[in-house]
Design an enzyme around this catalytic site. Structure first.
Site, short mmCIF file in Angstrom:
data_model
loop_
_atom_site.label_atom_id
_atom_site.label_comp_id
_atom_site.label_asym_id
_atom_site.label_seq_id
_atom_site.Cartn_x
_atom_site.Cartn_y
_atom_site.Cartn_z
N GLU A 150 -1.49 -19.74 -54.41
CA GLU A 150 -2.57 -19.03 -54.98
C GLU A 150 -2.29 -17.53 -55.59
O GLU A 150 -1.07 -17.17 -55.23
CB GLU A 150 -3.35 -19.04 -53.83
N ARG A 201 -10.78 -15.78 -43.09
CA ARG A 201 -9.42 -15.32 -43.96
C ARG A 201 -10.03 -14.67 -45.21
O ARG A 201 -11.01 -15.37 -45.64
CB ARG A 201 -8.37 -16.38 -43.94
N ASN A 258 -9.31 -14.50 -49.42
CA ASN A 258 -8.96 -15.77 -50.30
C ASN A 258 -9.08 -15.10 -51.60
O ASN A 258 -10.34 -15.21 -52.19
CB ASN A 258 -9.75 -16.79 -50.05
N GLU A 312 -13.11 -24.21 -43.41
CA GLU A 312 -13.66 -24.73 -44.35
C GLU A 312 -14.84 -25.35 -43.98
O GLU A 312 -15.20 -26.32 -44.72
CB GLU A 312 -12.75 -25.58 -45.28
N ASN A 338 -13.64 -18.05 -54.40
CA ASN A 338 -12.51 -17.91 -55.16
C ASN A 338 -12.79 -17.03 -56.33
O ASN A 338 -13.73 -16.91 -56.91
CB ASN A 338 -11.99 -19.27 -55.84
N ASP A 396 -11.20 -23.75 -58.68
CA ASP A 396 -10.50 -22.75 -57.76
C ASP A 396 -10.53 -21.36 -58.56
O ASP A 396 -11.55 -21.03 -59.11
CB ASP A 396 -9.13 -23.34 -57.71
#
Length: 292
Positions: free
Chosen positions: A19, A102, A104, A123, A149, A198
């Site tokens: 990522e 978390r 991201n 999730e 995202n 994403d």
């Protein structure tokens, strides 16, 4: 816009959840994270050399700081990251650990502000949020996400894009000069079977690129949300893009093997690698944080 080459795996990073690629021009290198592997990676295109650092918790992103250094968004909060020695120093916690969230994906806008999201690590819960960090401190700007995202911003700095991955939706916000968000609206939705949007990135024409998790390709949308182009990949999970190279026409893409079965991994040996392809429309320069 023409894609001038097919995606080529330039680094077999074997990232479970690659990522957040960042092109740092003063370093001539691509930096990215493996969230589930708890690692930060650096790749030098000219030499092909690569380095890797262990993180003390899941890293969702790293962001360059003006004058040198990095800020890393870990599950435990925002940290200063010093590659020399691999040291991490906590700046601030972001959320209550009881949420099991978390951090991201993150982005630095042209004014040096850091934007980033949080998400539920399992999730399943809508506990994620969108944050801004600048000289005024940390501010929660939007809520109600399971998997966040992005963000990314338009070339004129007036529009911020942010993704709700599970809802298969990229949103657009009006972004004021002071960093305030308003007028949240749908920019694009991914159709059934198209994968999950994403991390986004924006090019010099204001077009929005998004990787597709479980979608086998990346997409380019016009500033009006019209689908303009697709680039196919030999792996299913493409997470995020960054424009690099001297003229910002080399596109680097992180990928992931997270969620693949043993059979699928055997058929996708390059899953988790760092890929590159060439385009004729450059990206935007990587910004650096003004305050850390």
């Amino acid at each position: 816009m023409k894609v001038l080459s097919e995606p080529d795996c330039v680094l077999r990073a074997d990232a479970e959840l690659g990522e957040g690629p960042v092109w740092r021009a003063d370093d001539d290198a691509v930096w990215f994270v493996d969230i589930k592997g708890r690692r930060i990676h650096r790749y030098e295109p000219v030499t092909g050399a690569a380095w890797s650092w262990a993180a003390p918790a899941q890293p969702g992103f790293i962001a360059p700081v003006a004058g040198g250094g990095w800020v890393a968004g870990l599950k435990t909060g925002l940290h200063r990251f010093e590659p020399r020695g691999g040291r991490f120093e906590l700046i601030t916690a972001v959320e209550d650990p009881s949420l099991d969230n978390r951090l991201n994906d993150g982005f630095v806008d042209a004014k040096g502000r850091l934007w980033f999201g949080s998400m539920h690590d399992g999730e399943t819960a809508l506990t994620g949020a969108l944050y801004r960090l600048d000289e005024r401190g940390l501010q929660r700007c939007d809520t109600g996400y399971c998997i966040t995202n992005g963000p990314a911003a338009s070339p004129d700095g007036r529009t911020l894009y942010h993704t709700d991955t599970l809802q298969k939706t990229i949103y657009a916000f009006d972004l004021s000069p002071a960093g305030e968000l308003s007028n949240k609206r749908v920019f694009a939705r991914i159709e059934e079977g198209g994968g999950y949007p994403d991390g986004p990135a924006v090019d010099a024409e204001g077009c929005v690129w998004t990787g597709l998790f479980a979608g086998w390709h990346v997409r380019r949308y016009s500033p009006k949300g019209e689908l303009l182009a697709k680039v196919g990949f030999p792996v299913a999970n493409i997470t995020k893009l960054a424009f690099g190279g001297d003229d910002l026409t080399s596109v680097y893409a992180t990928t992931a093997w997270k969620g693949l079965s043993a059979d699928e991994r055997e058929k996708q040996p390059l899953a988790g690698g760092l890929f590159r392809f060439e385009v004729d429309v450059p990206g935007l320069p990587q910004n650096q944080m003004a305050h850390a």
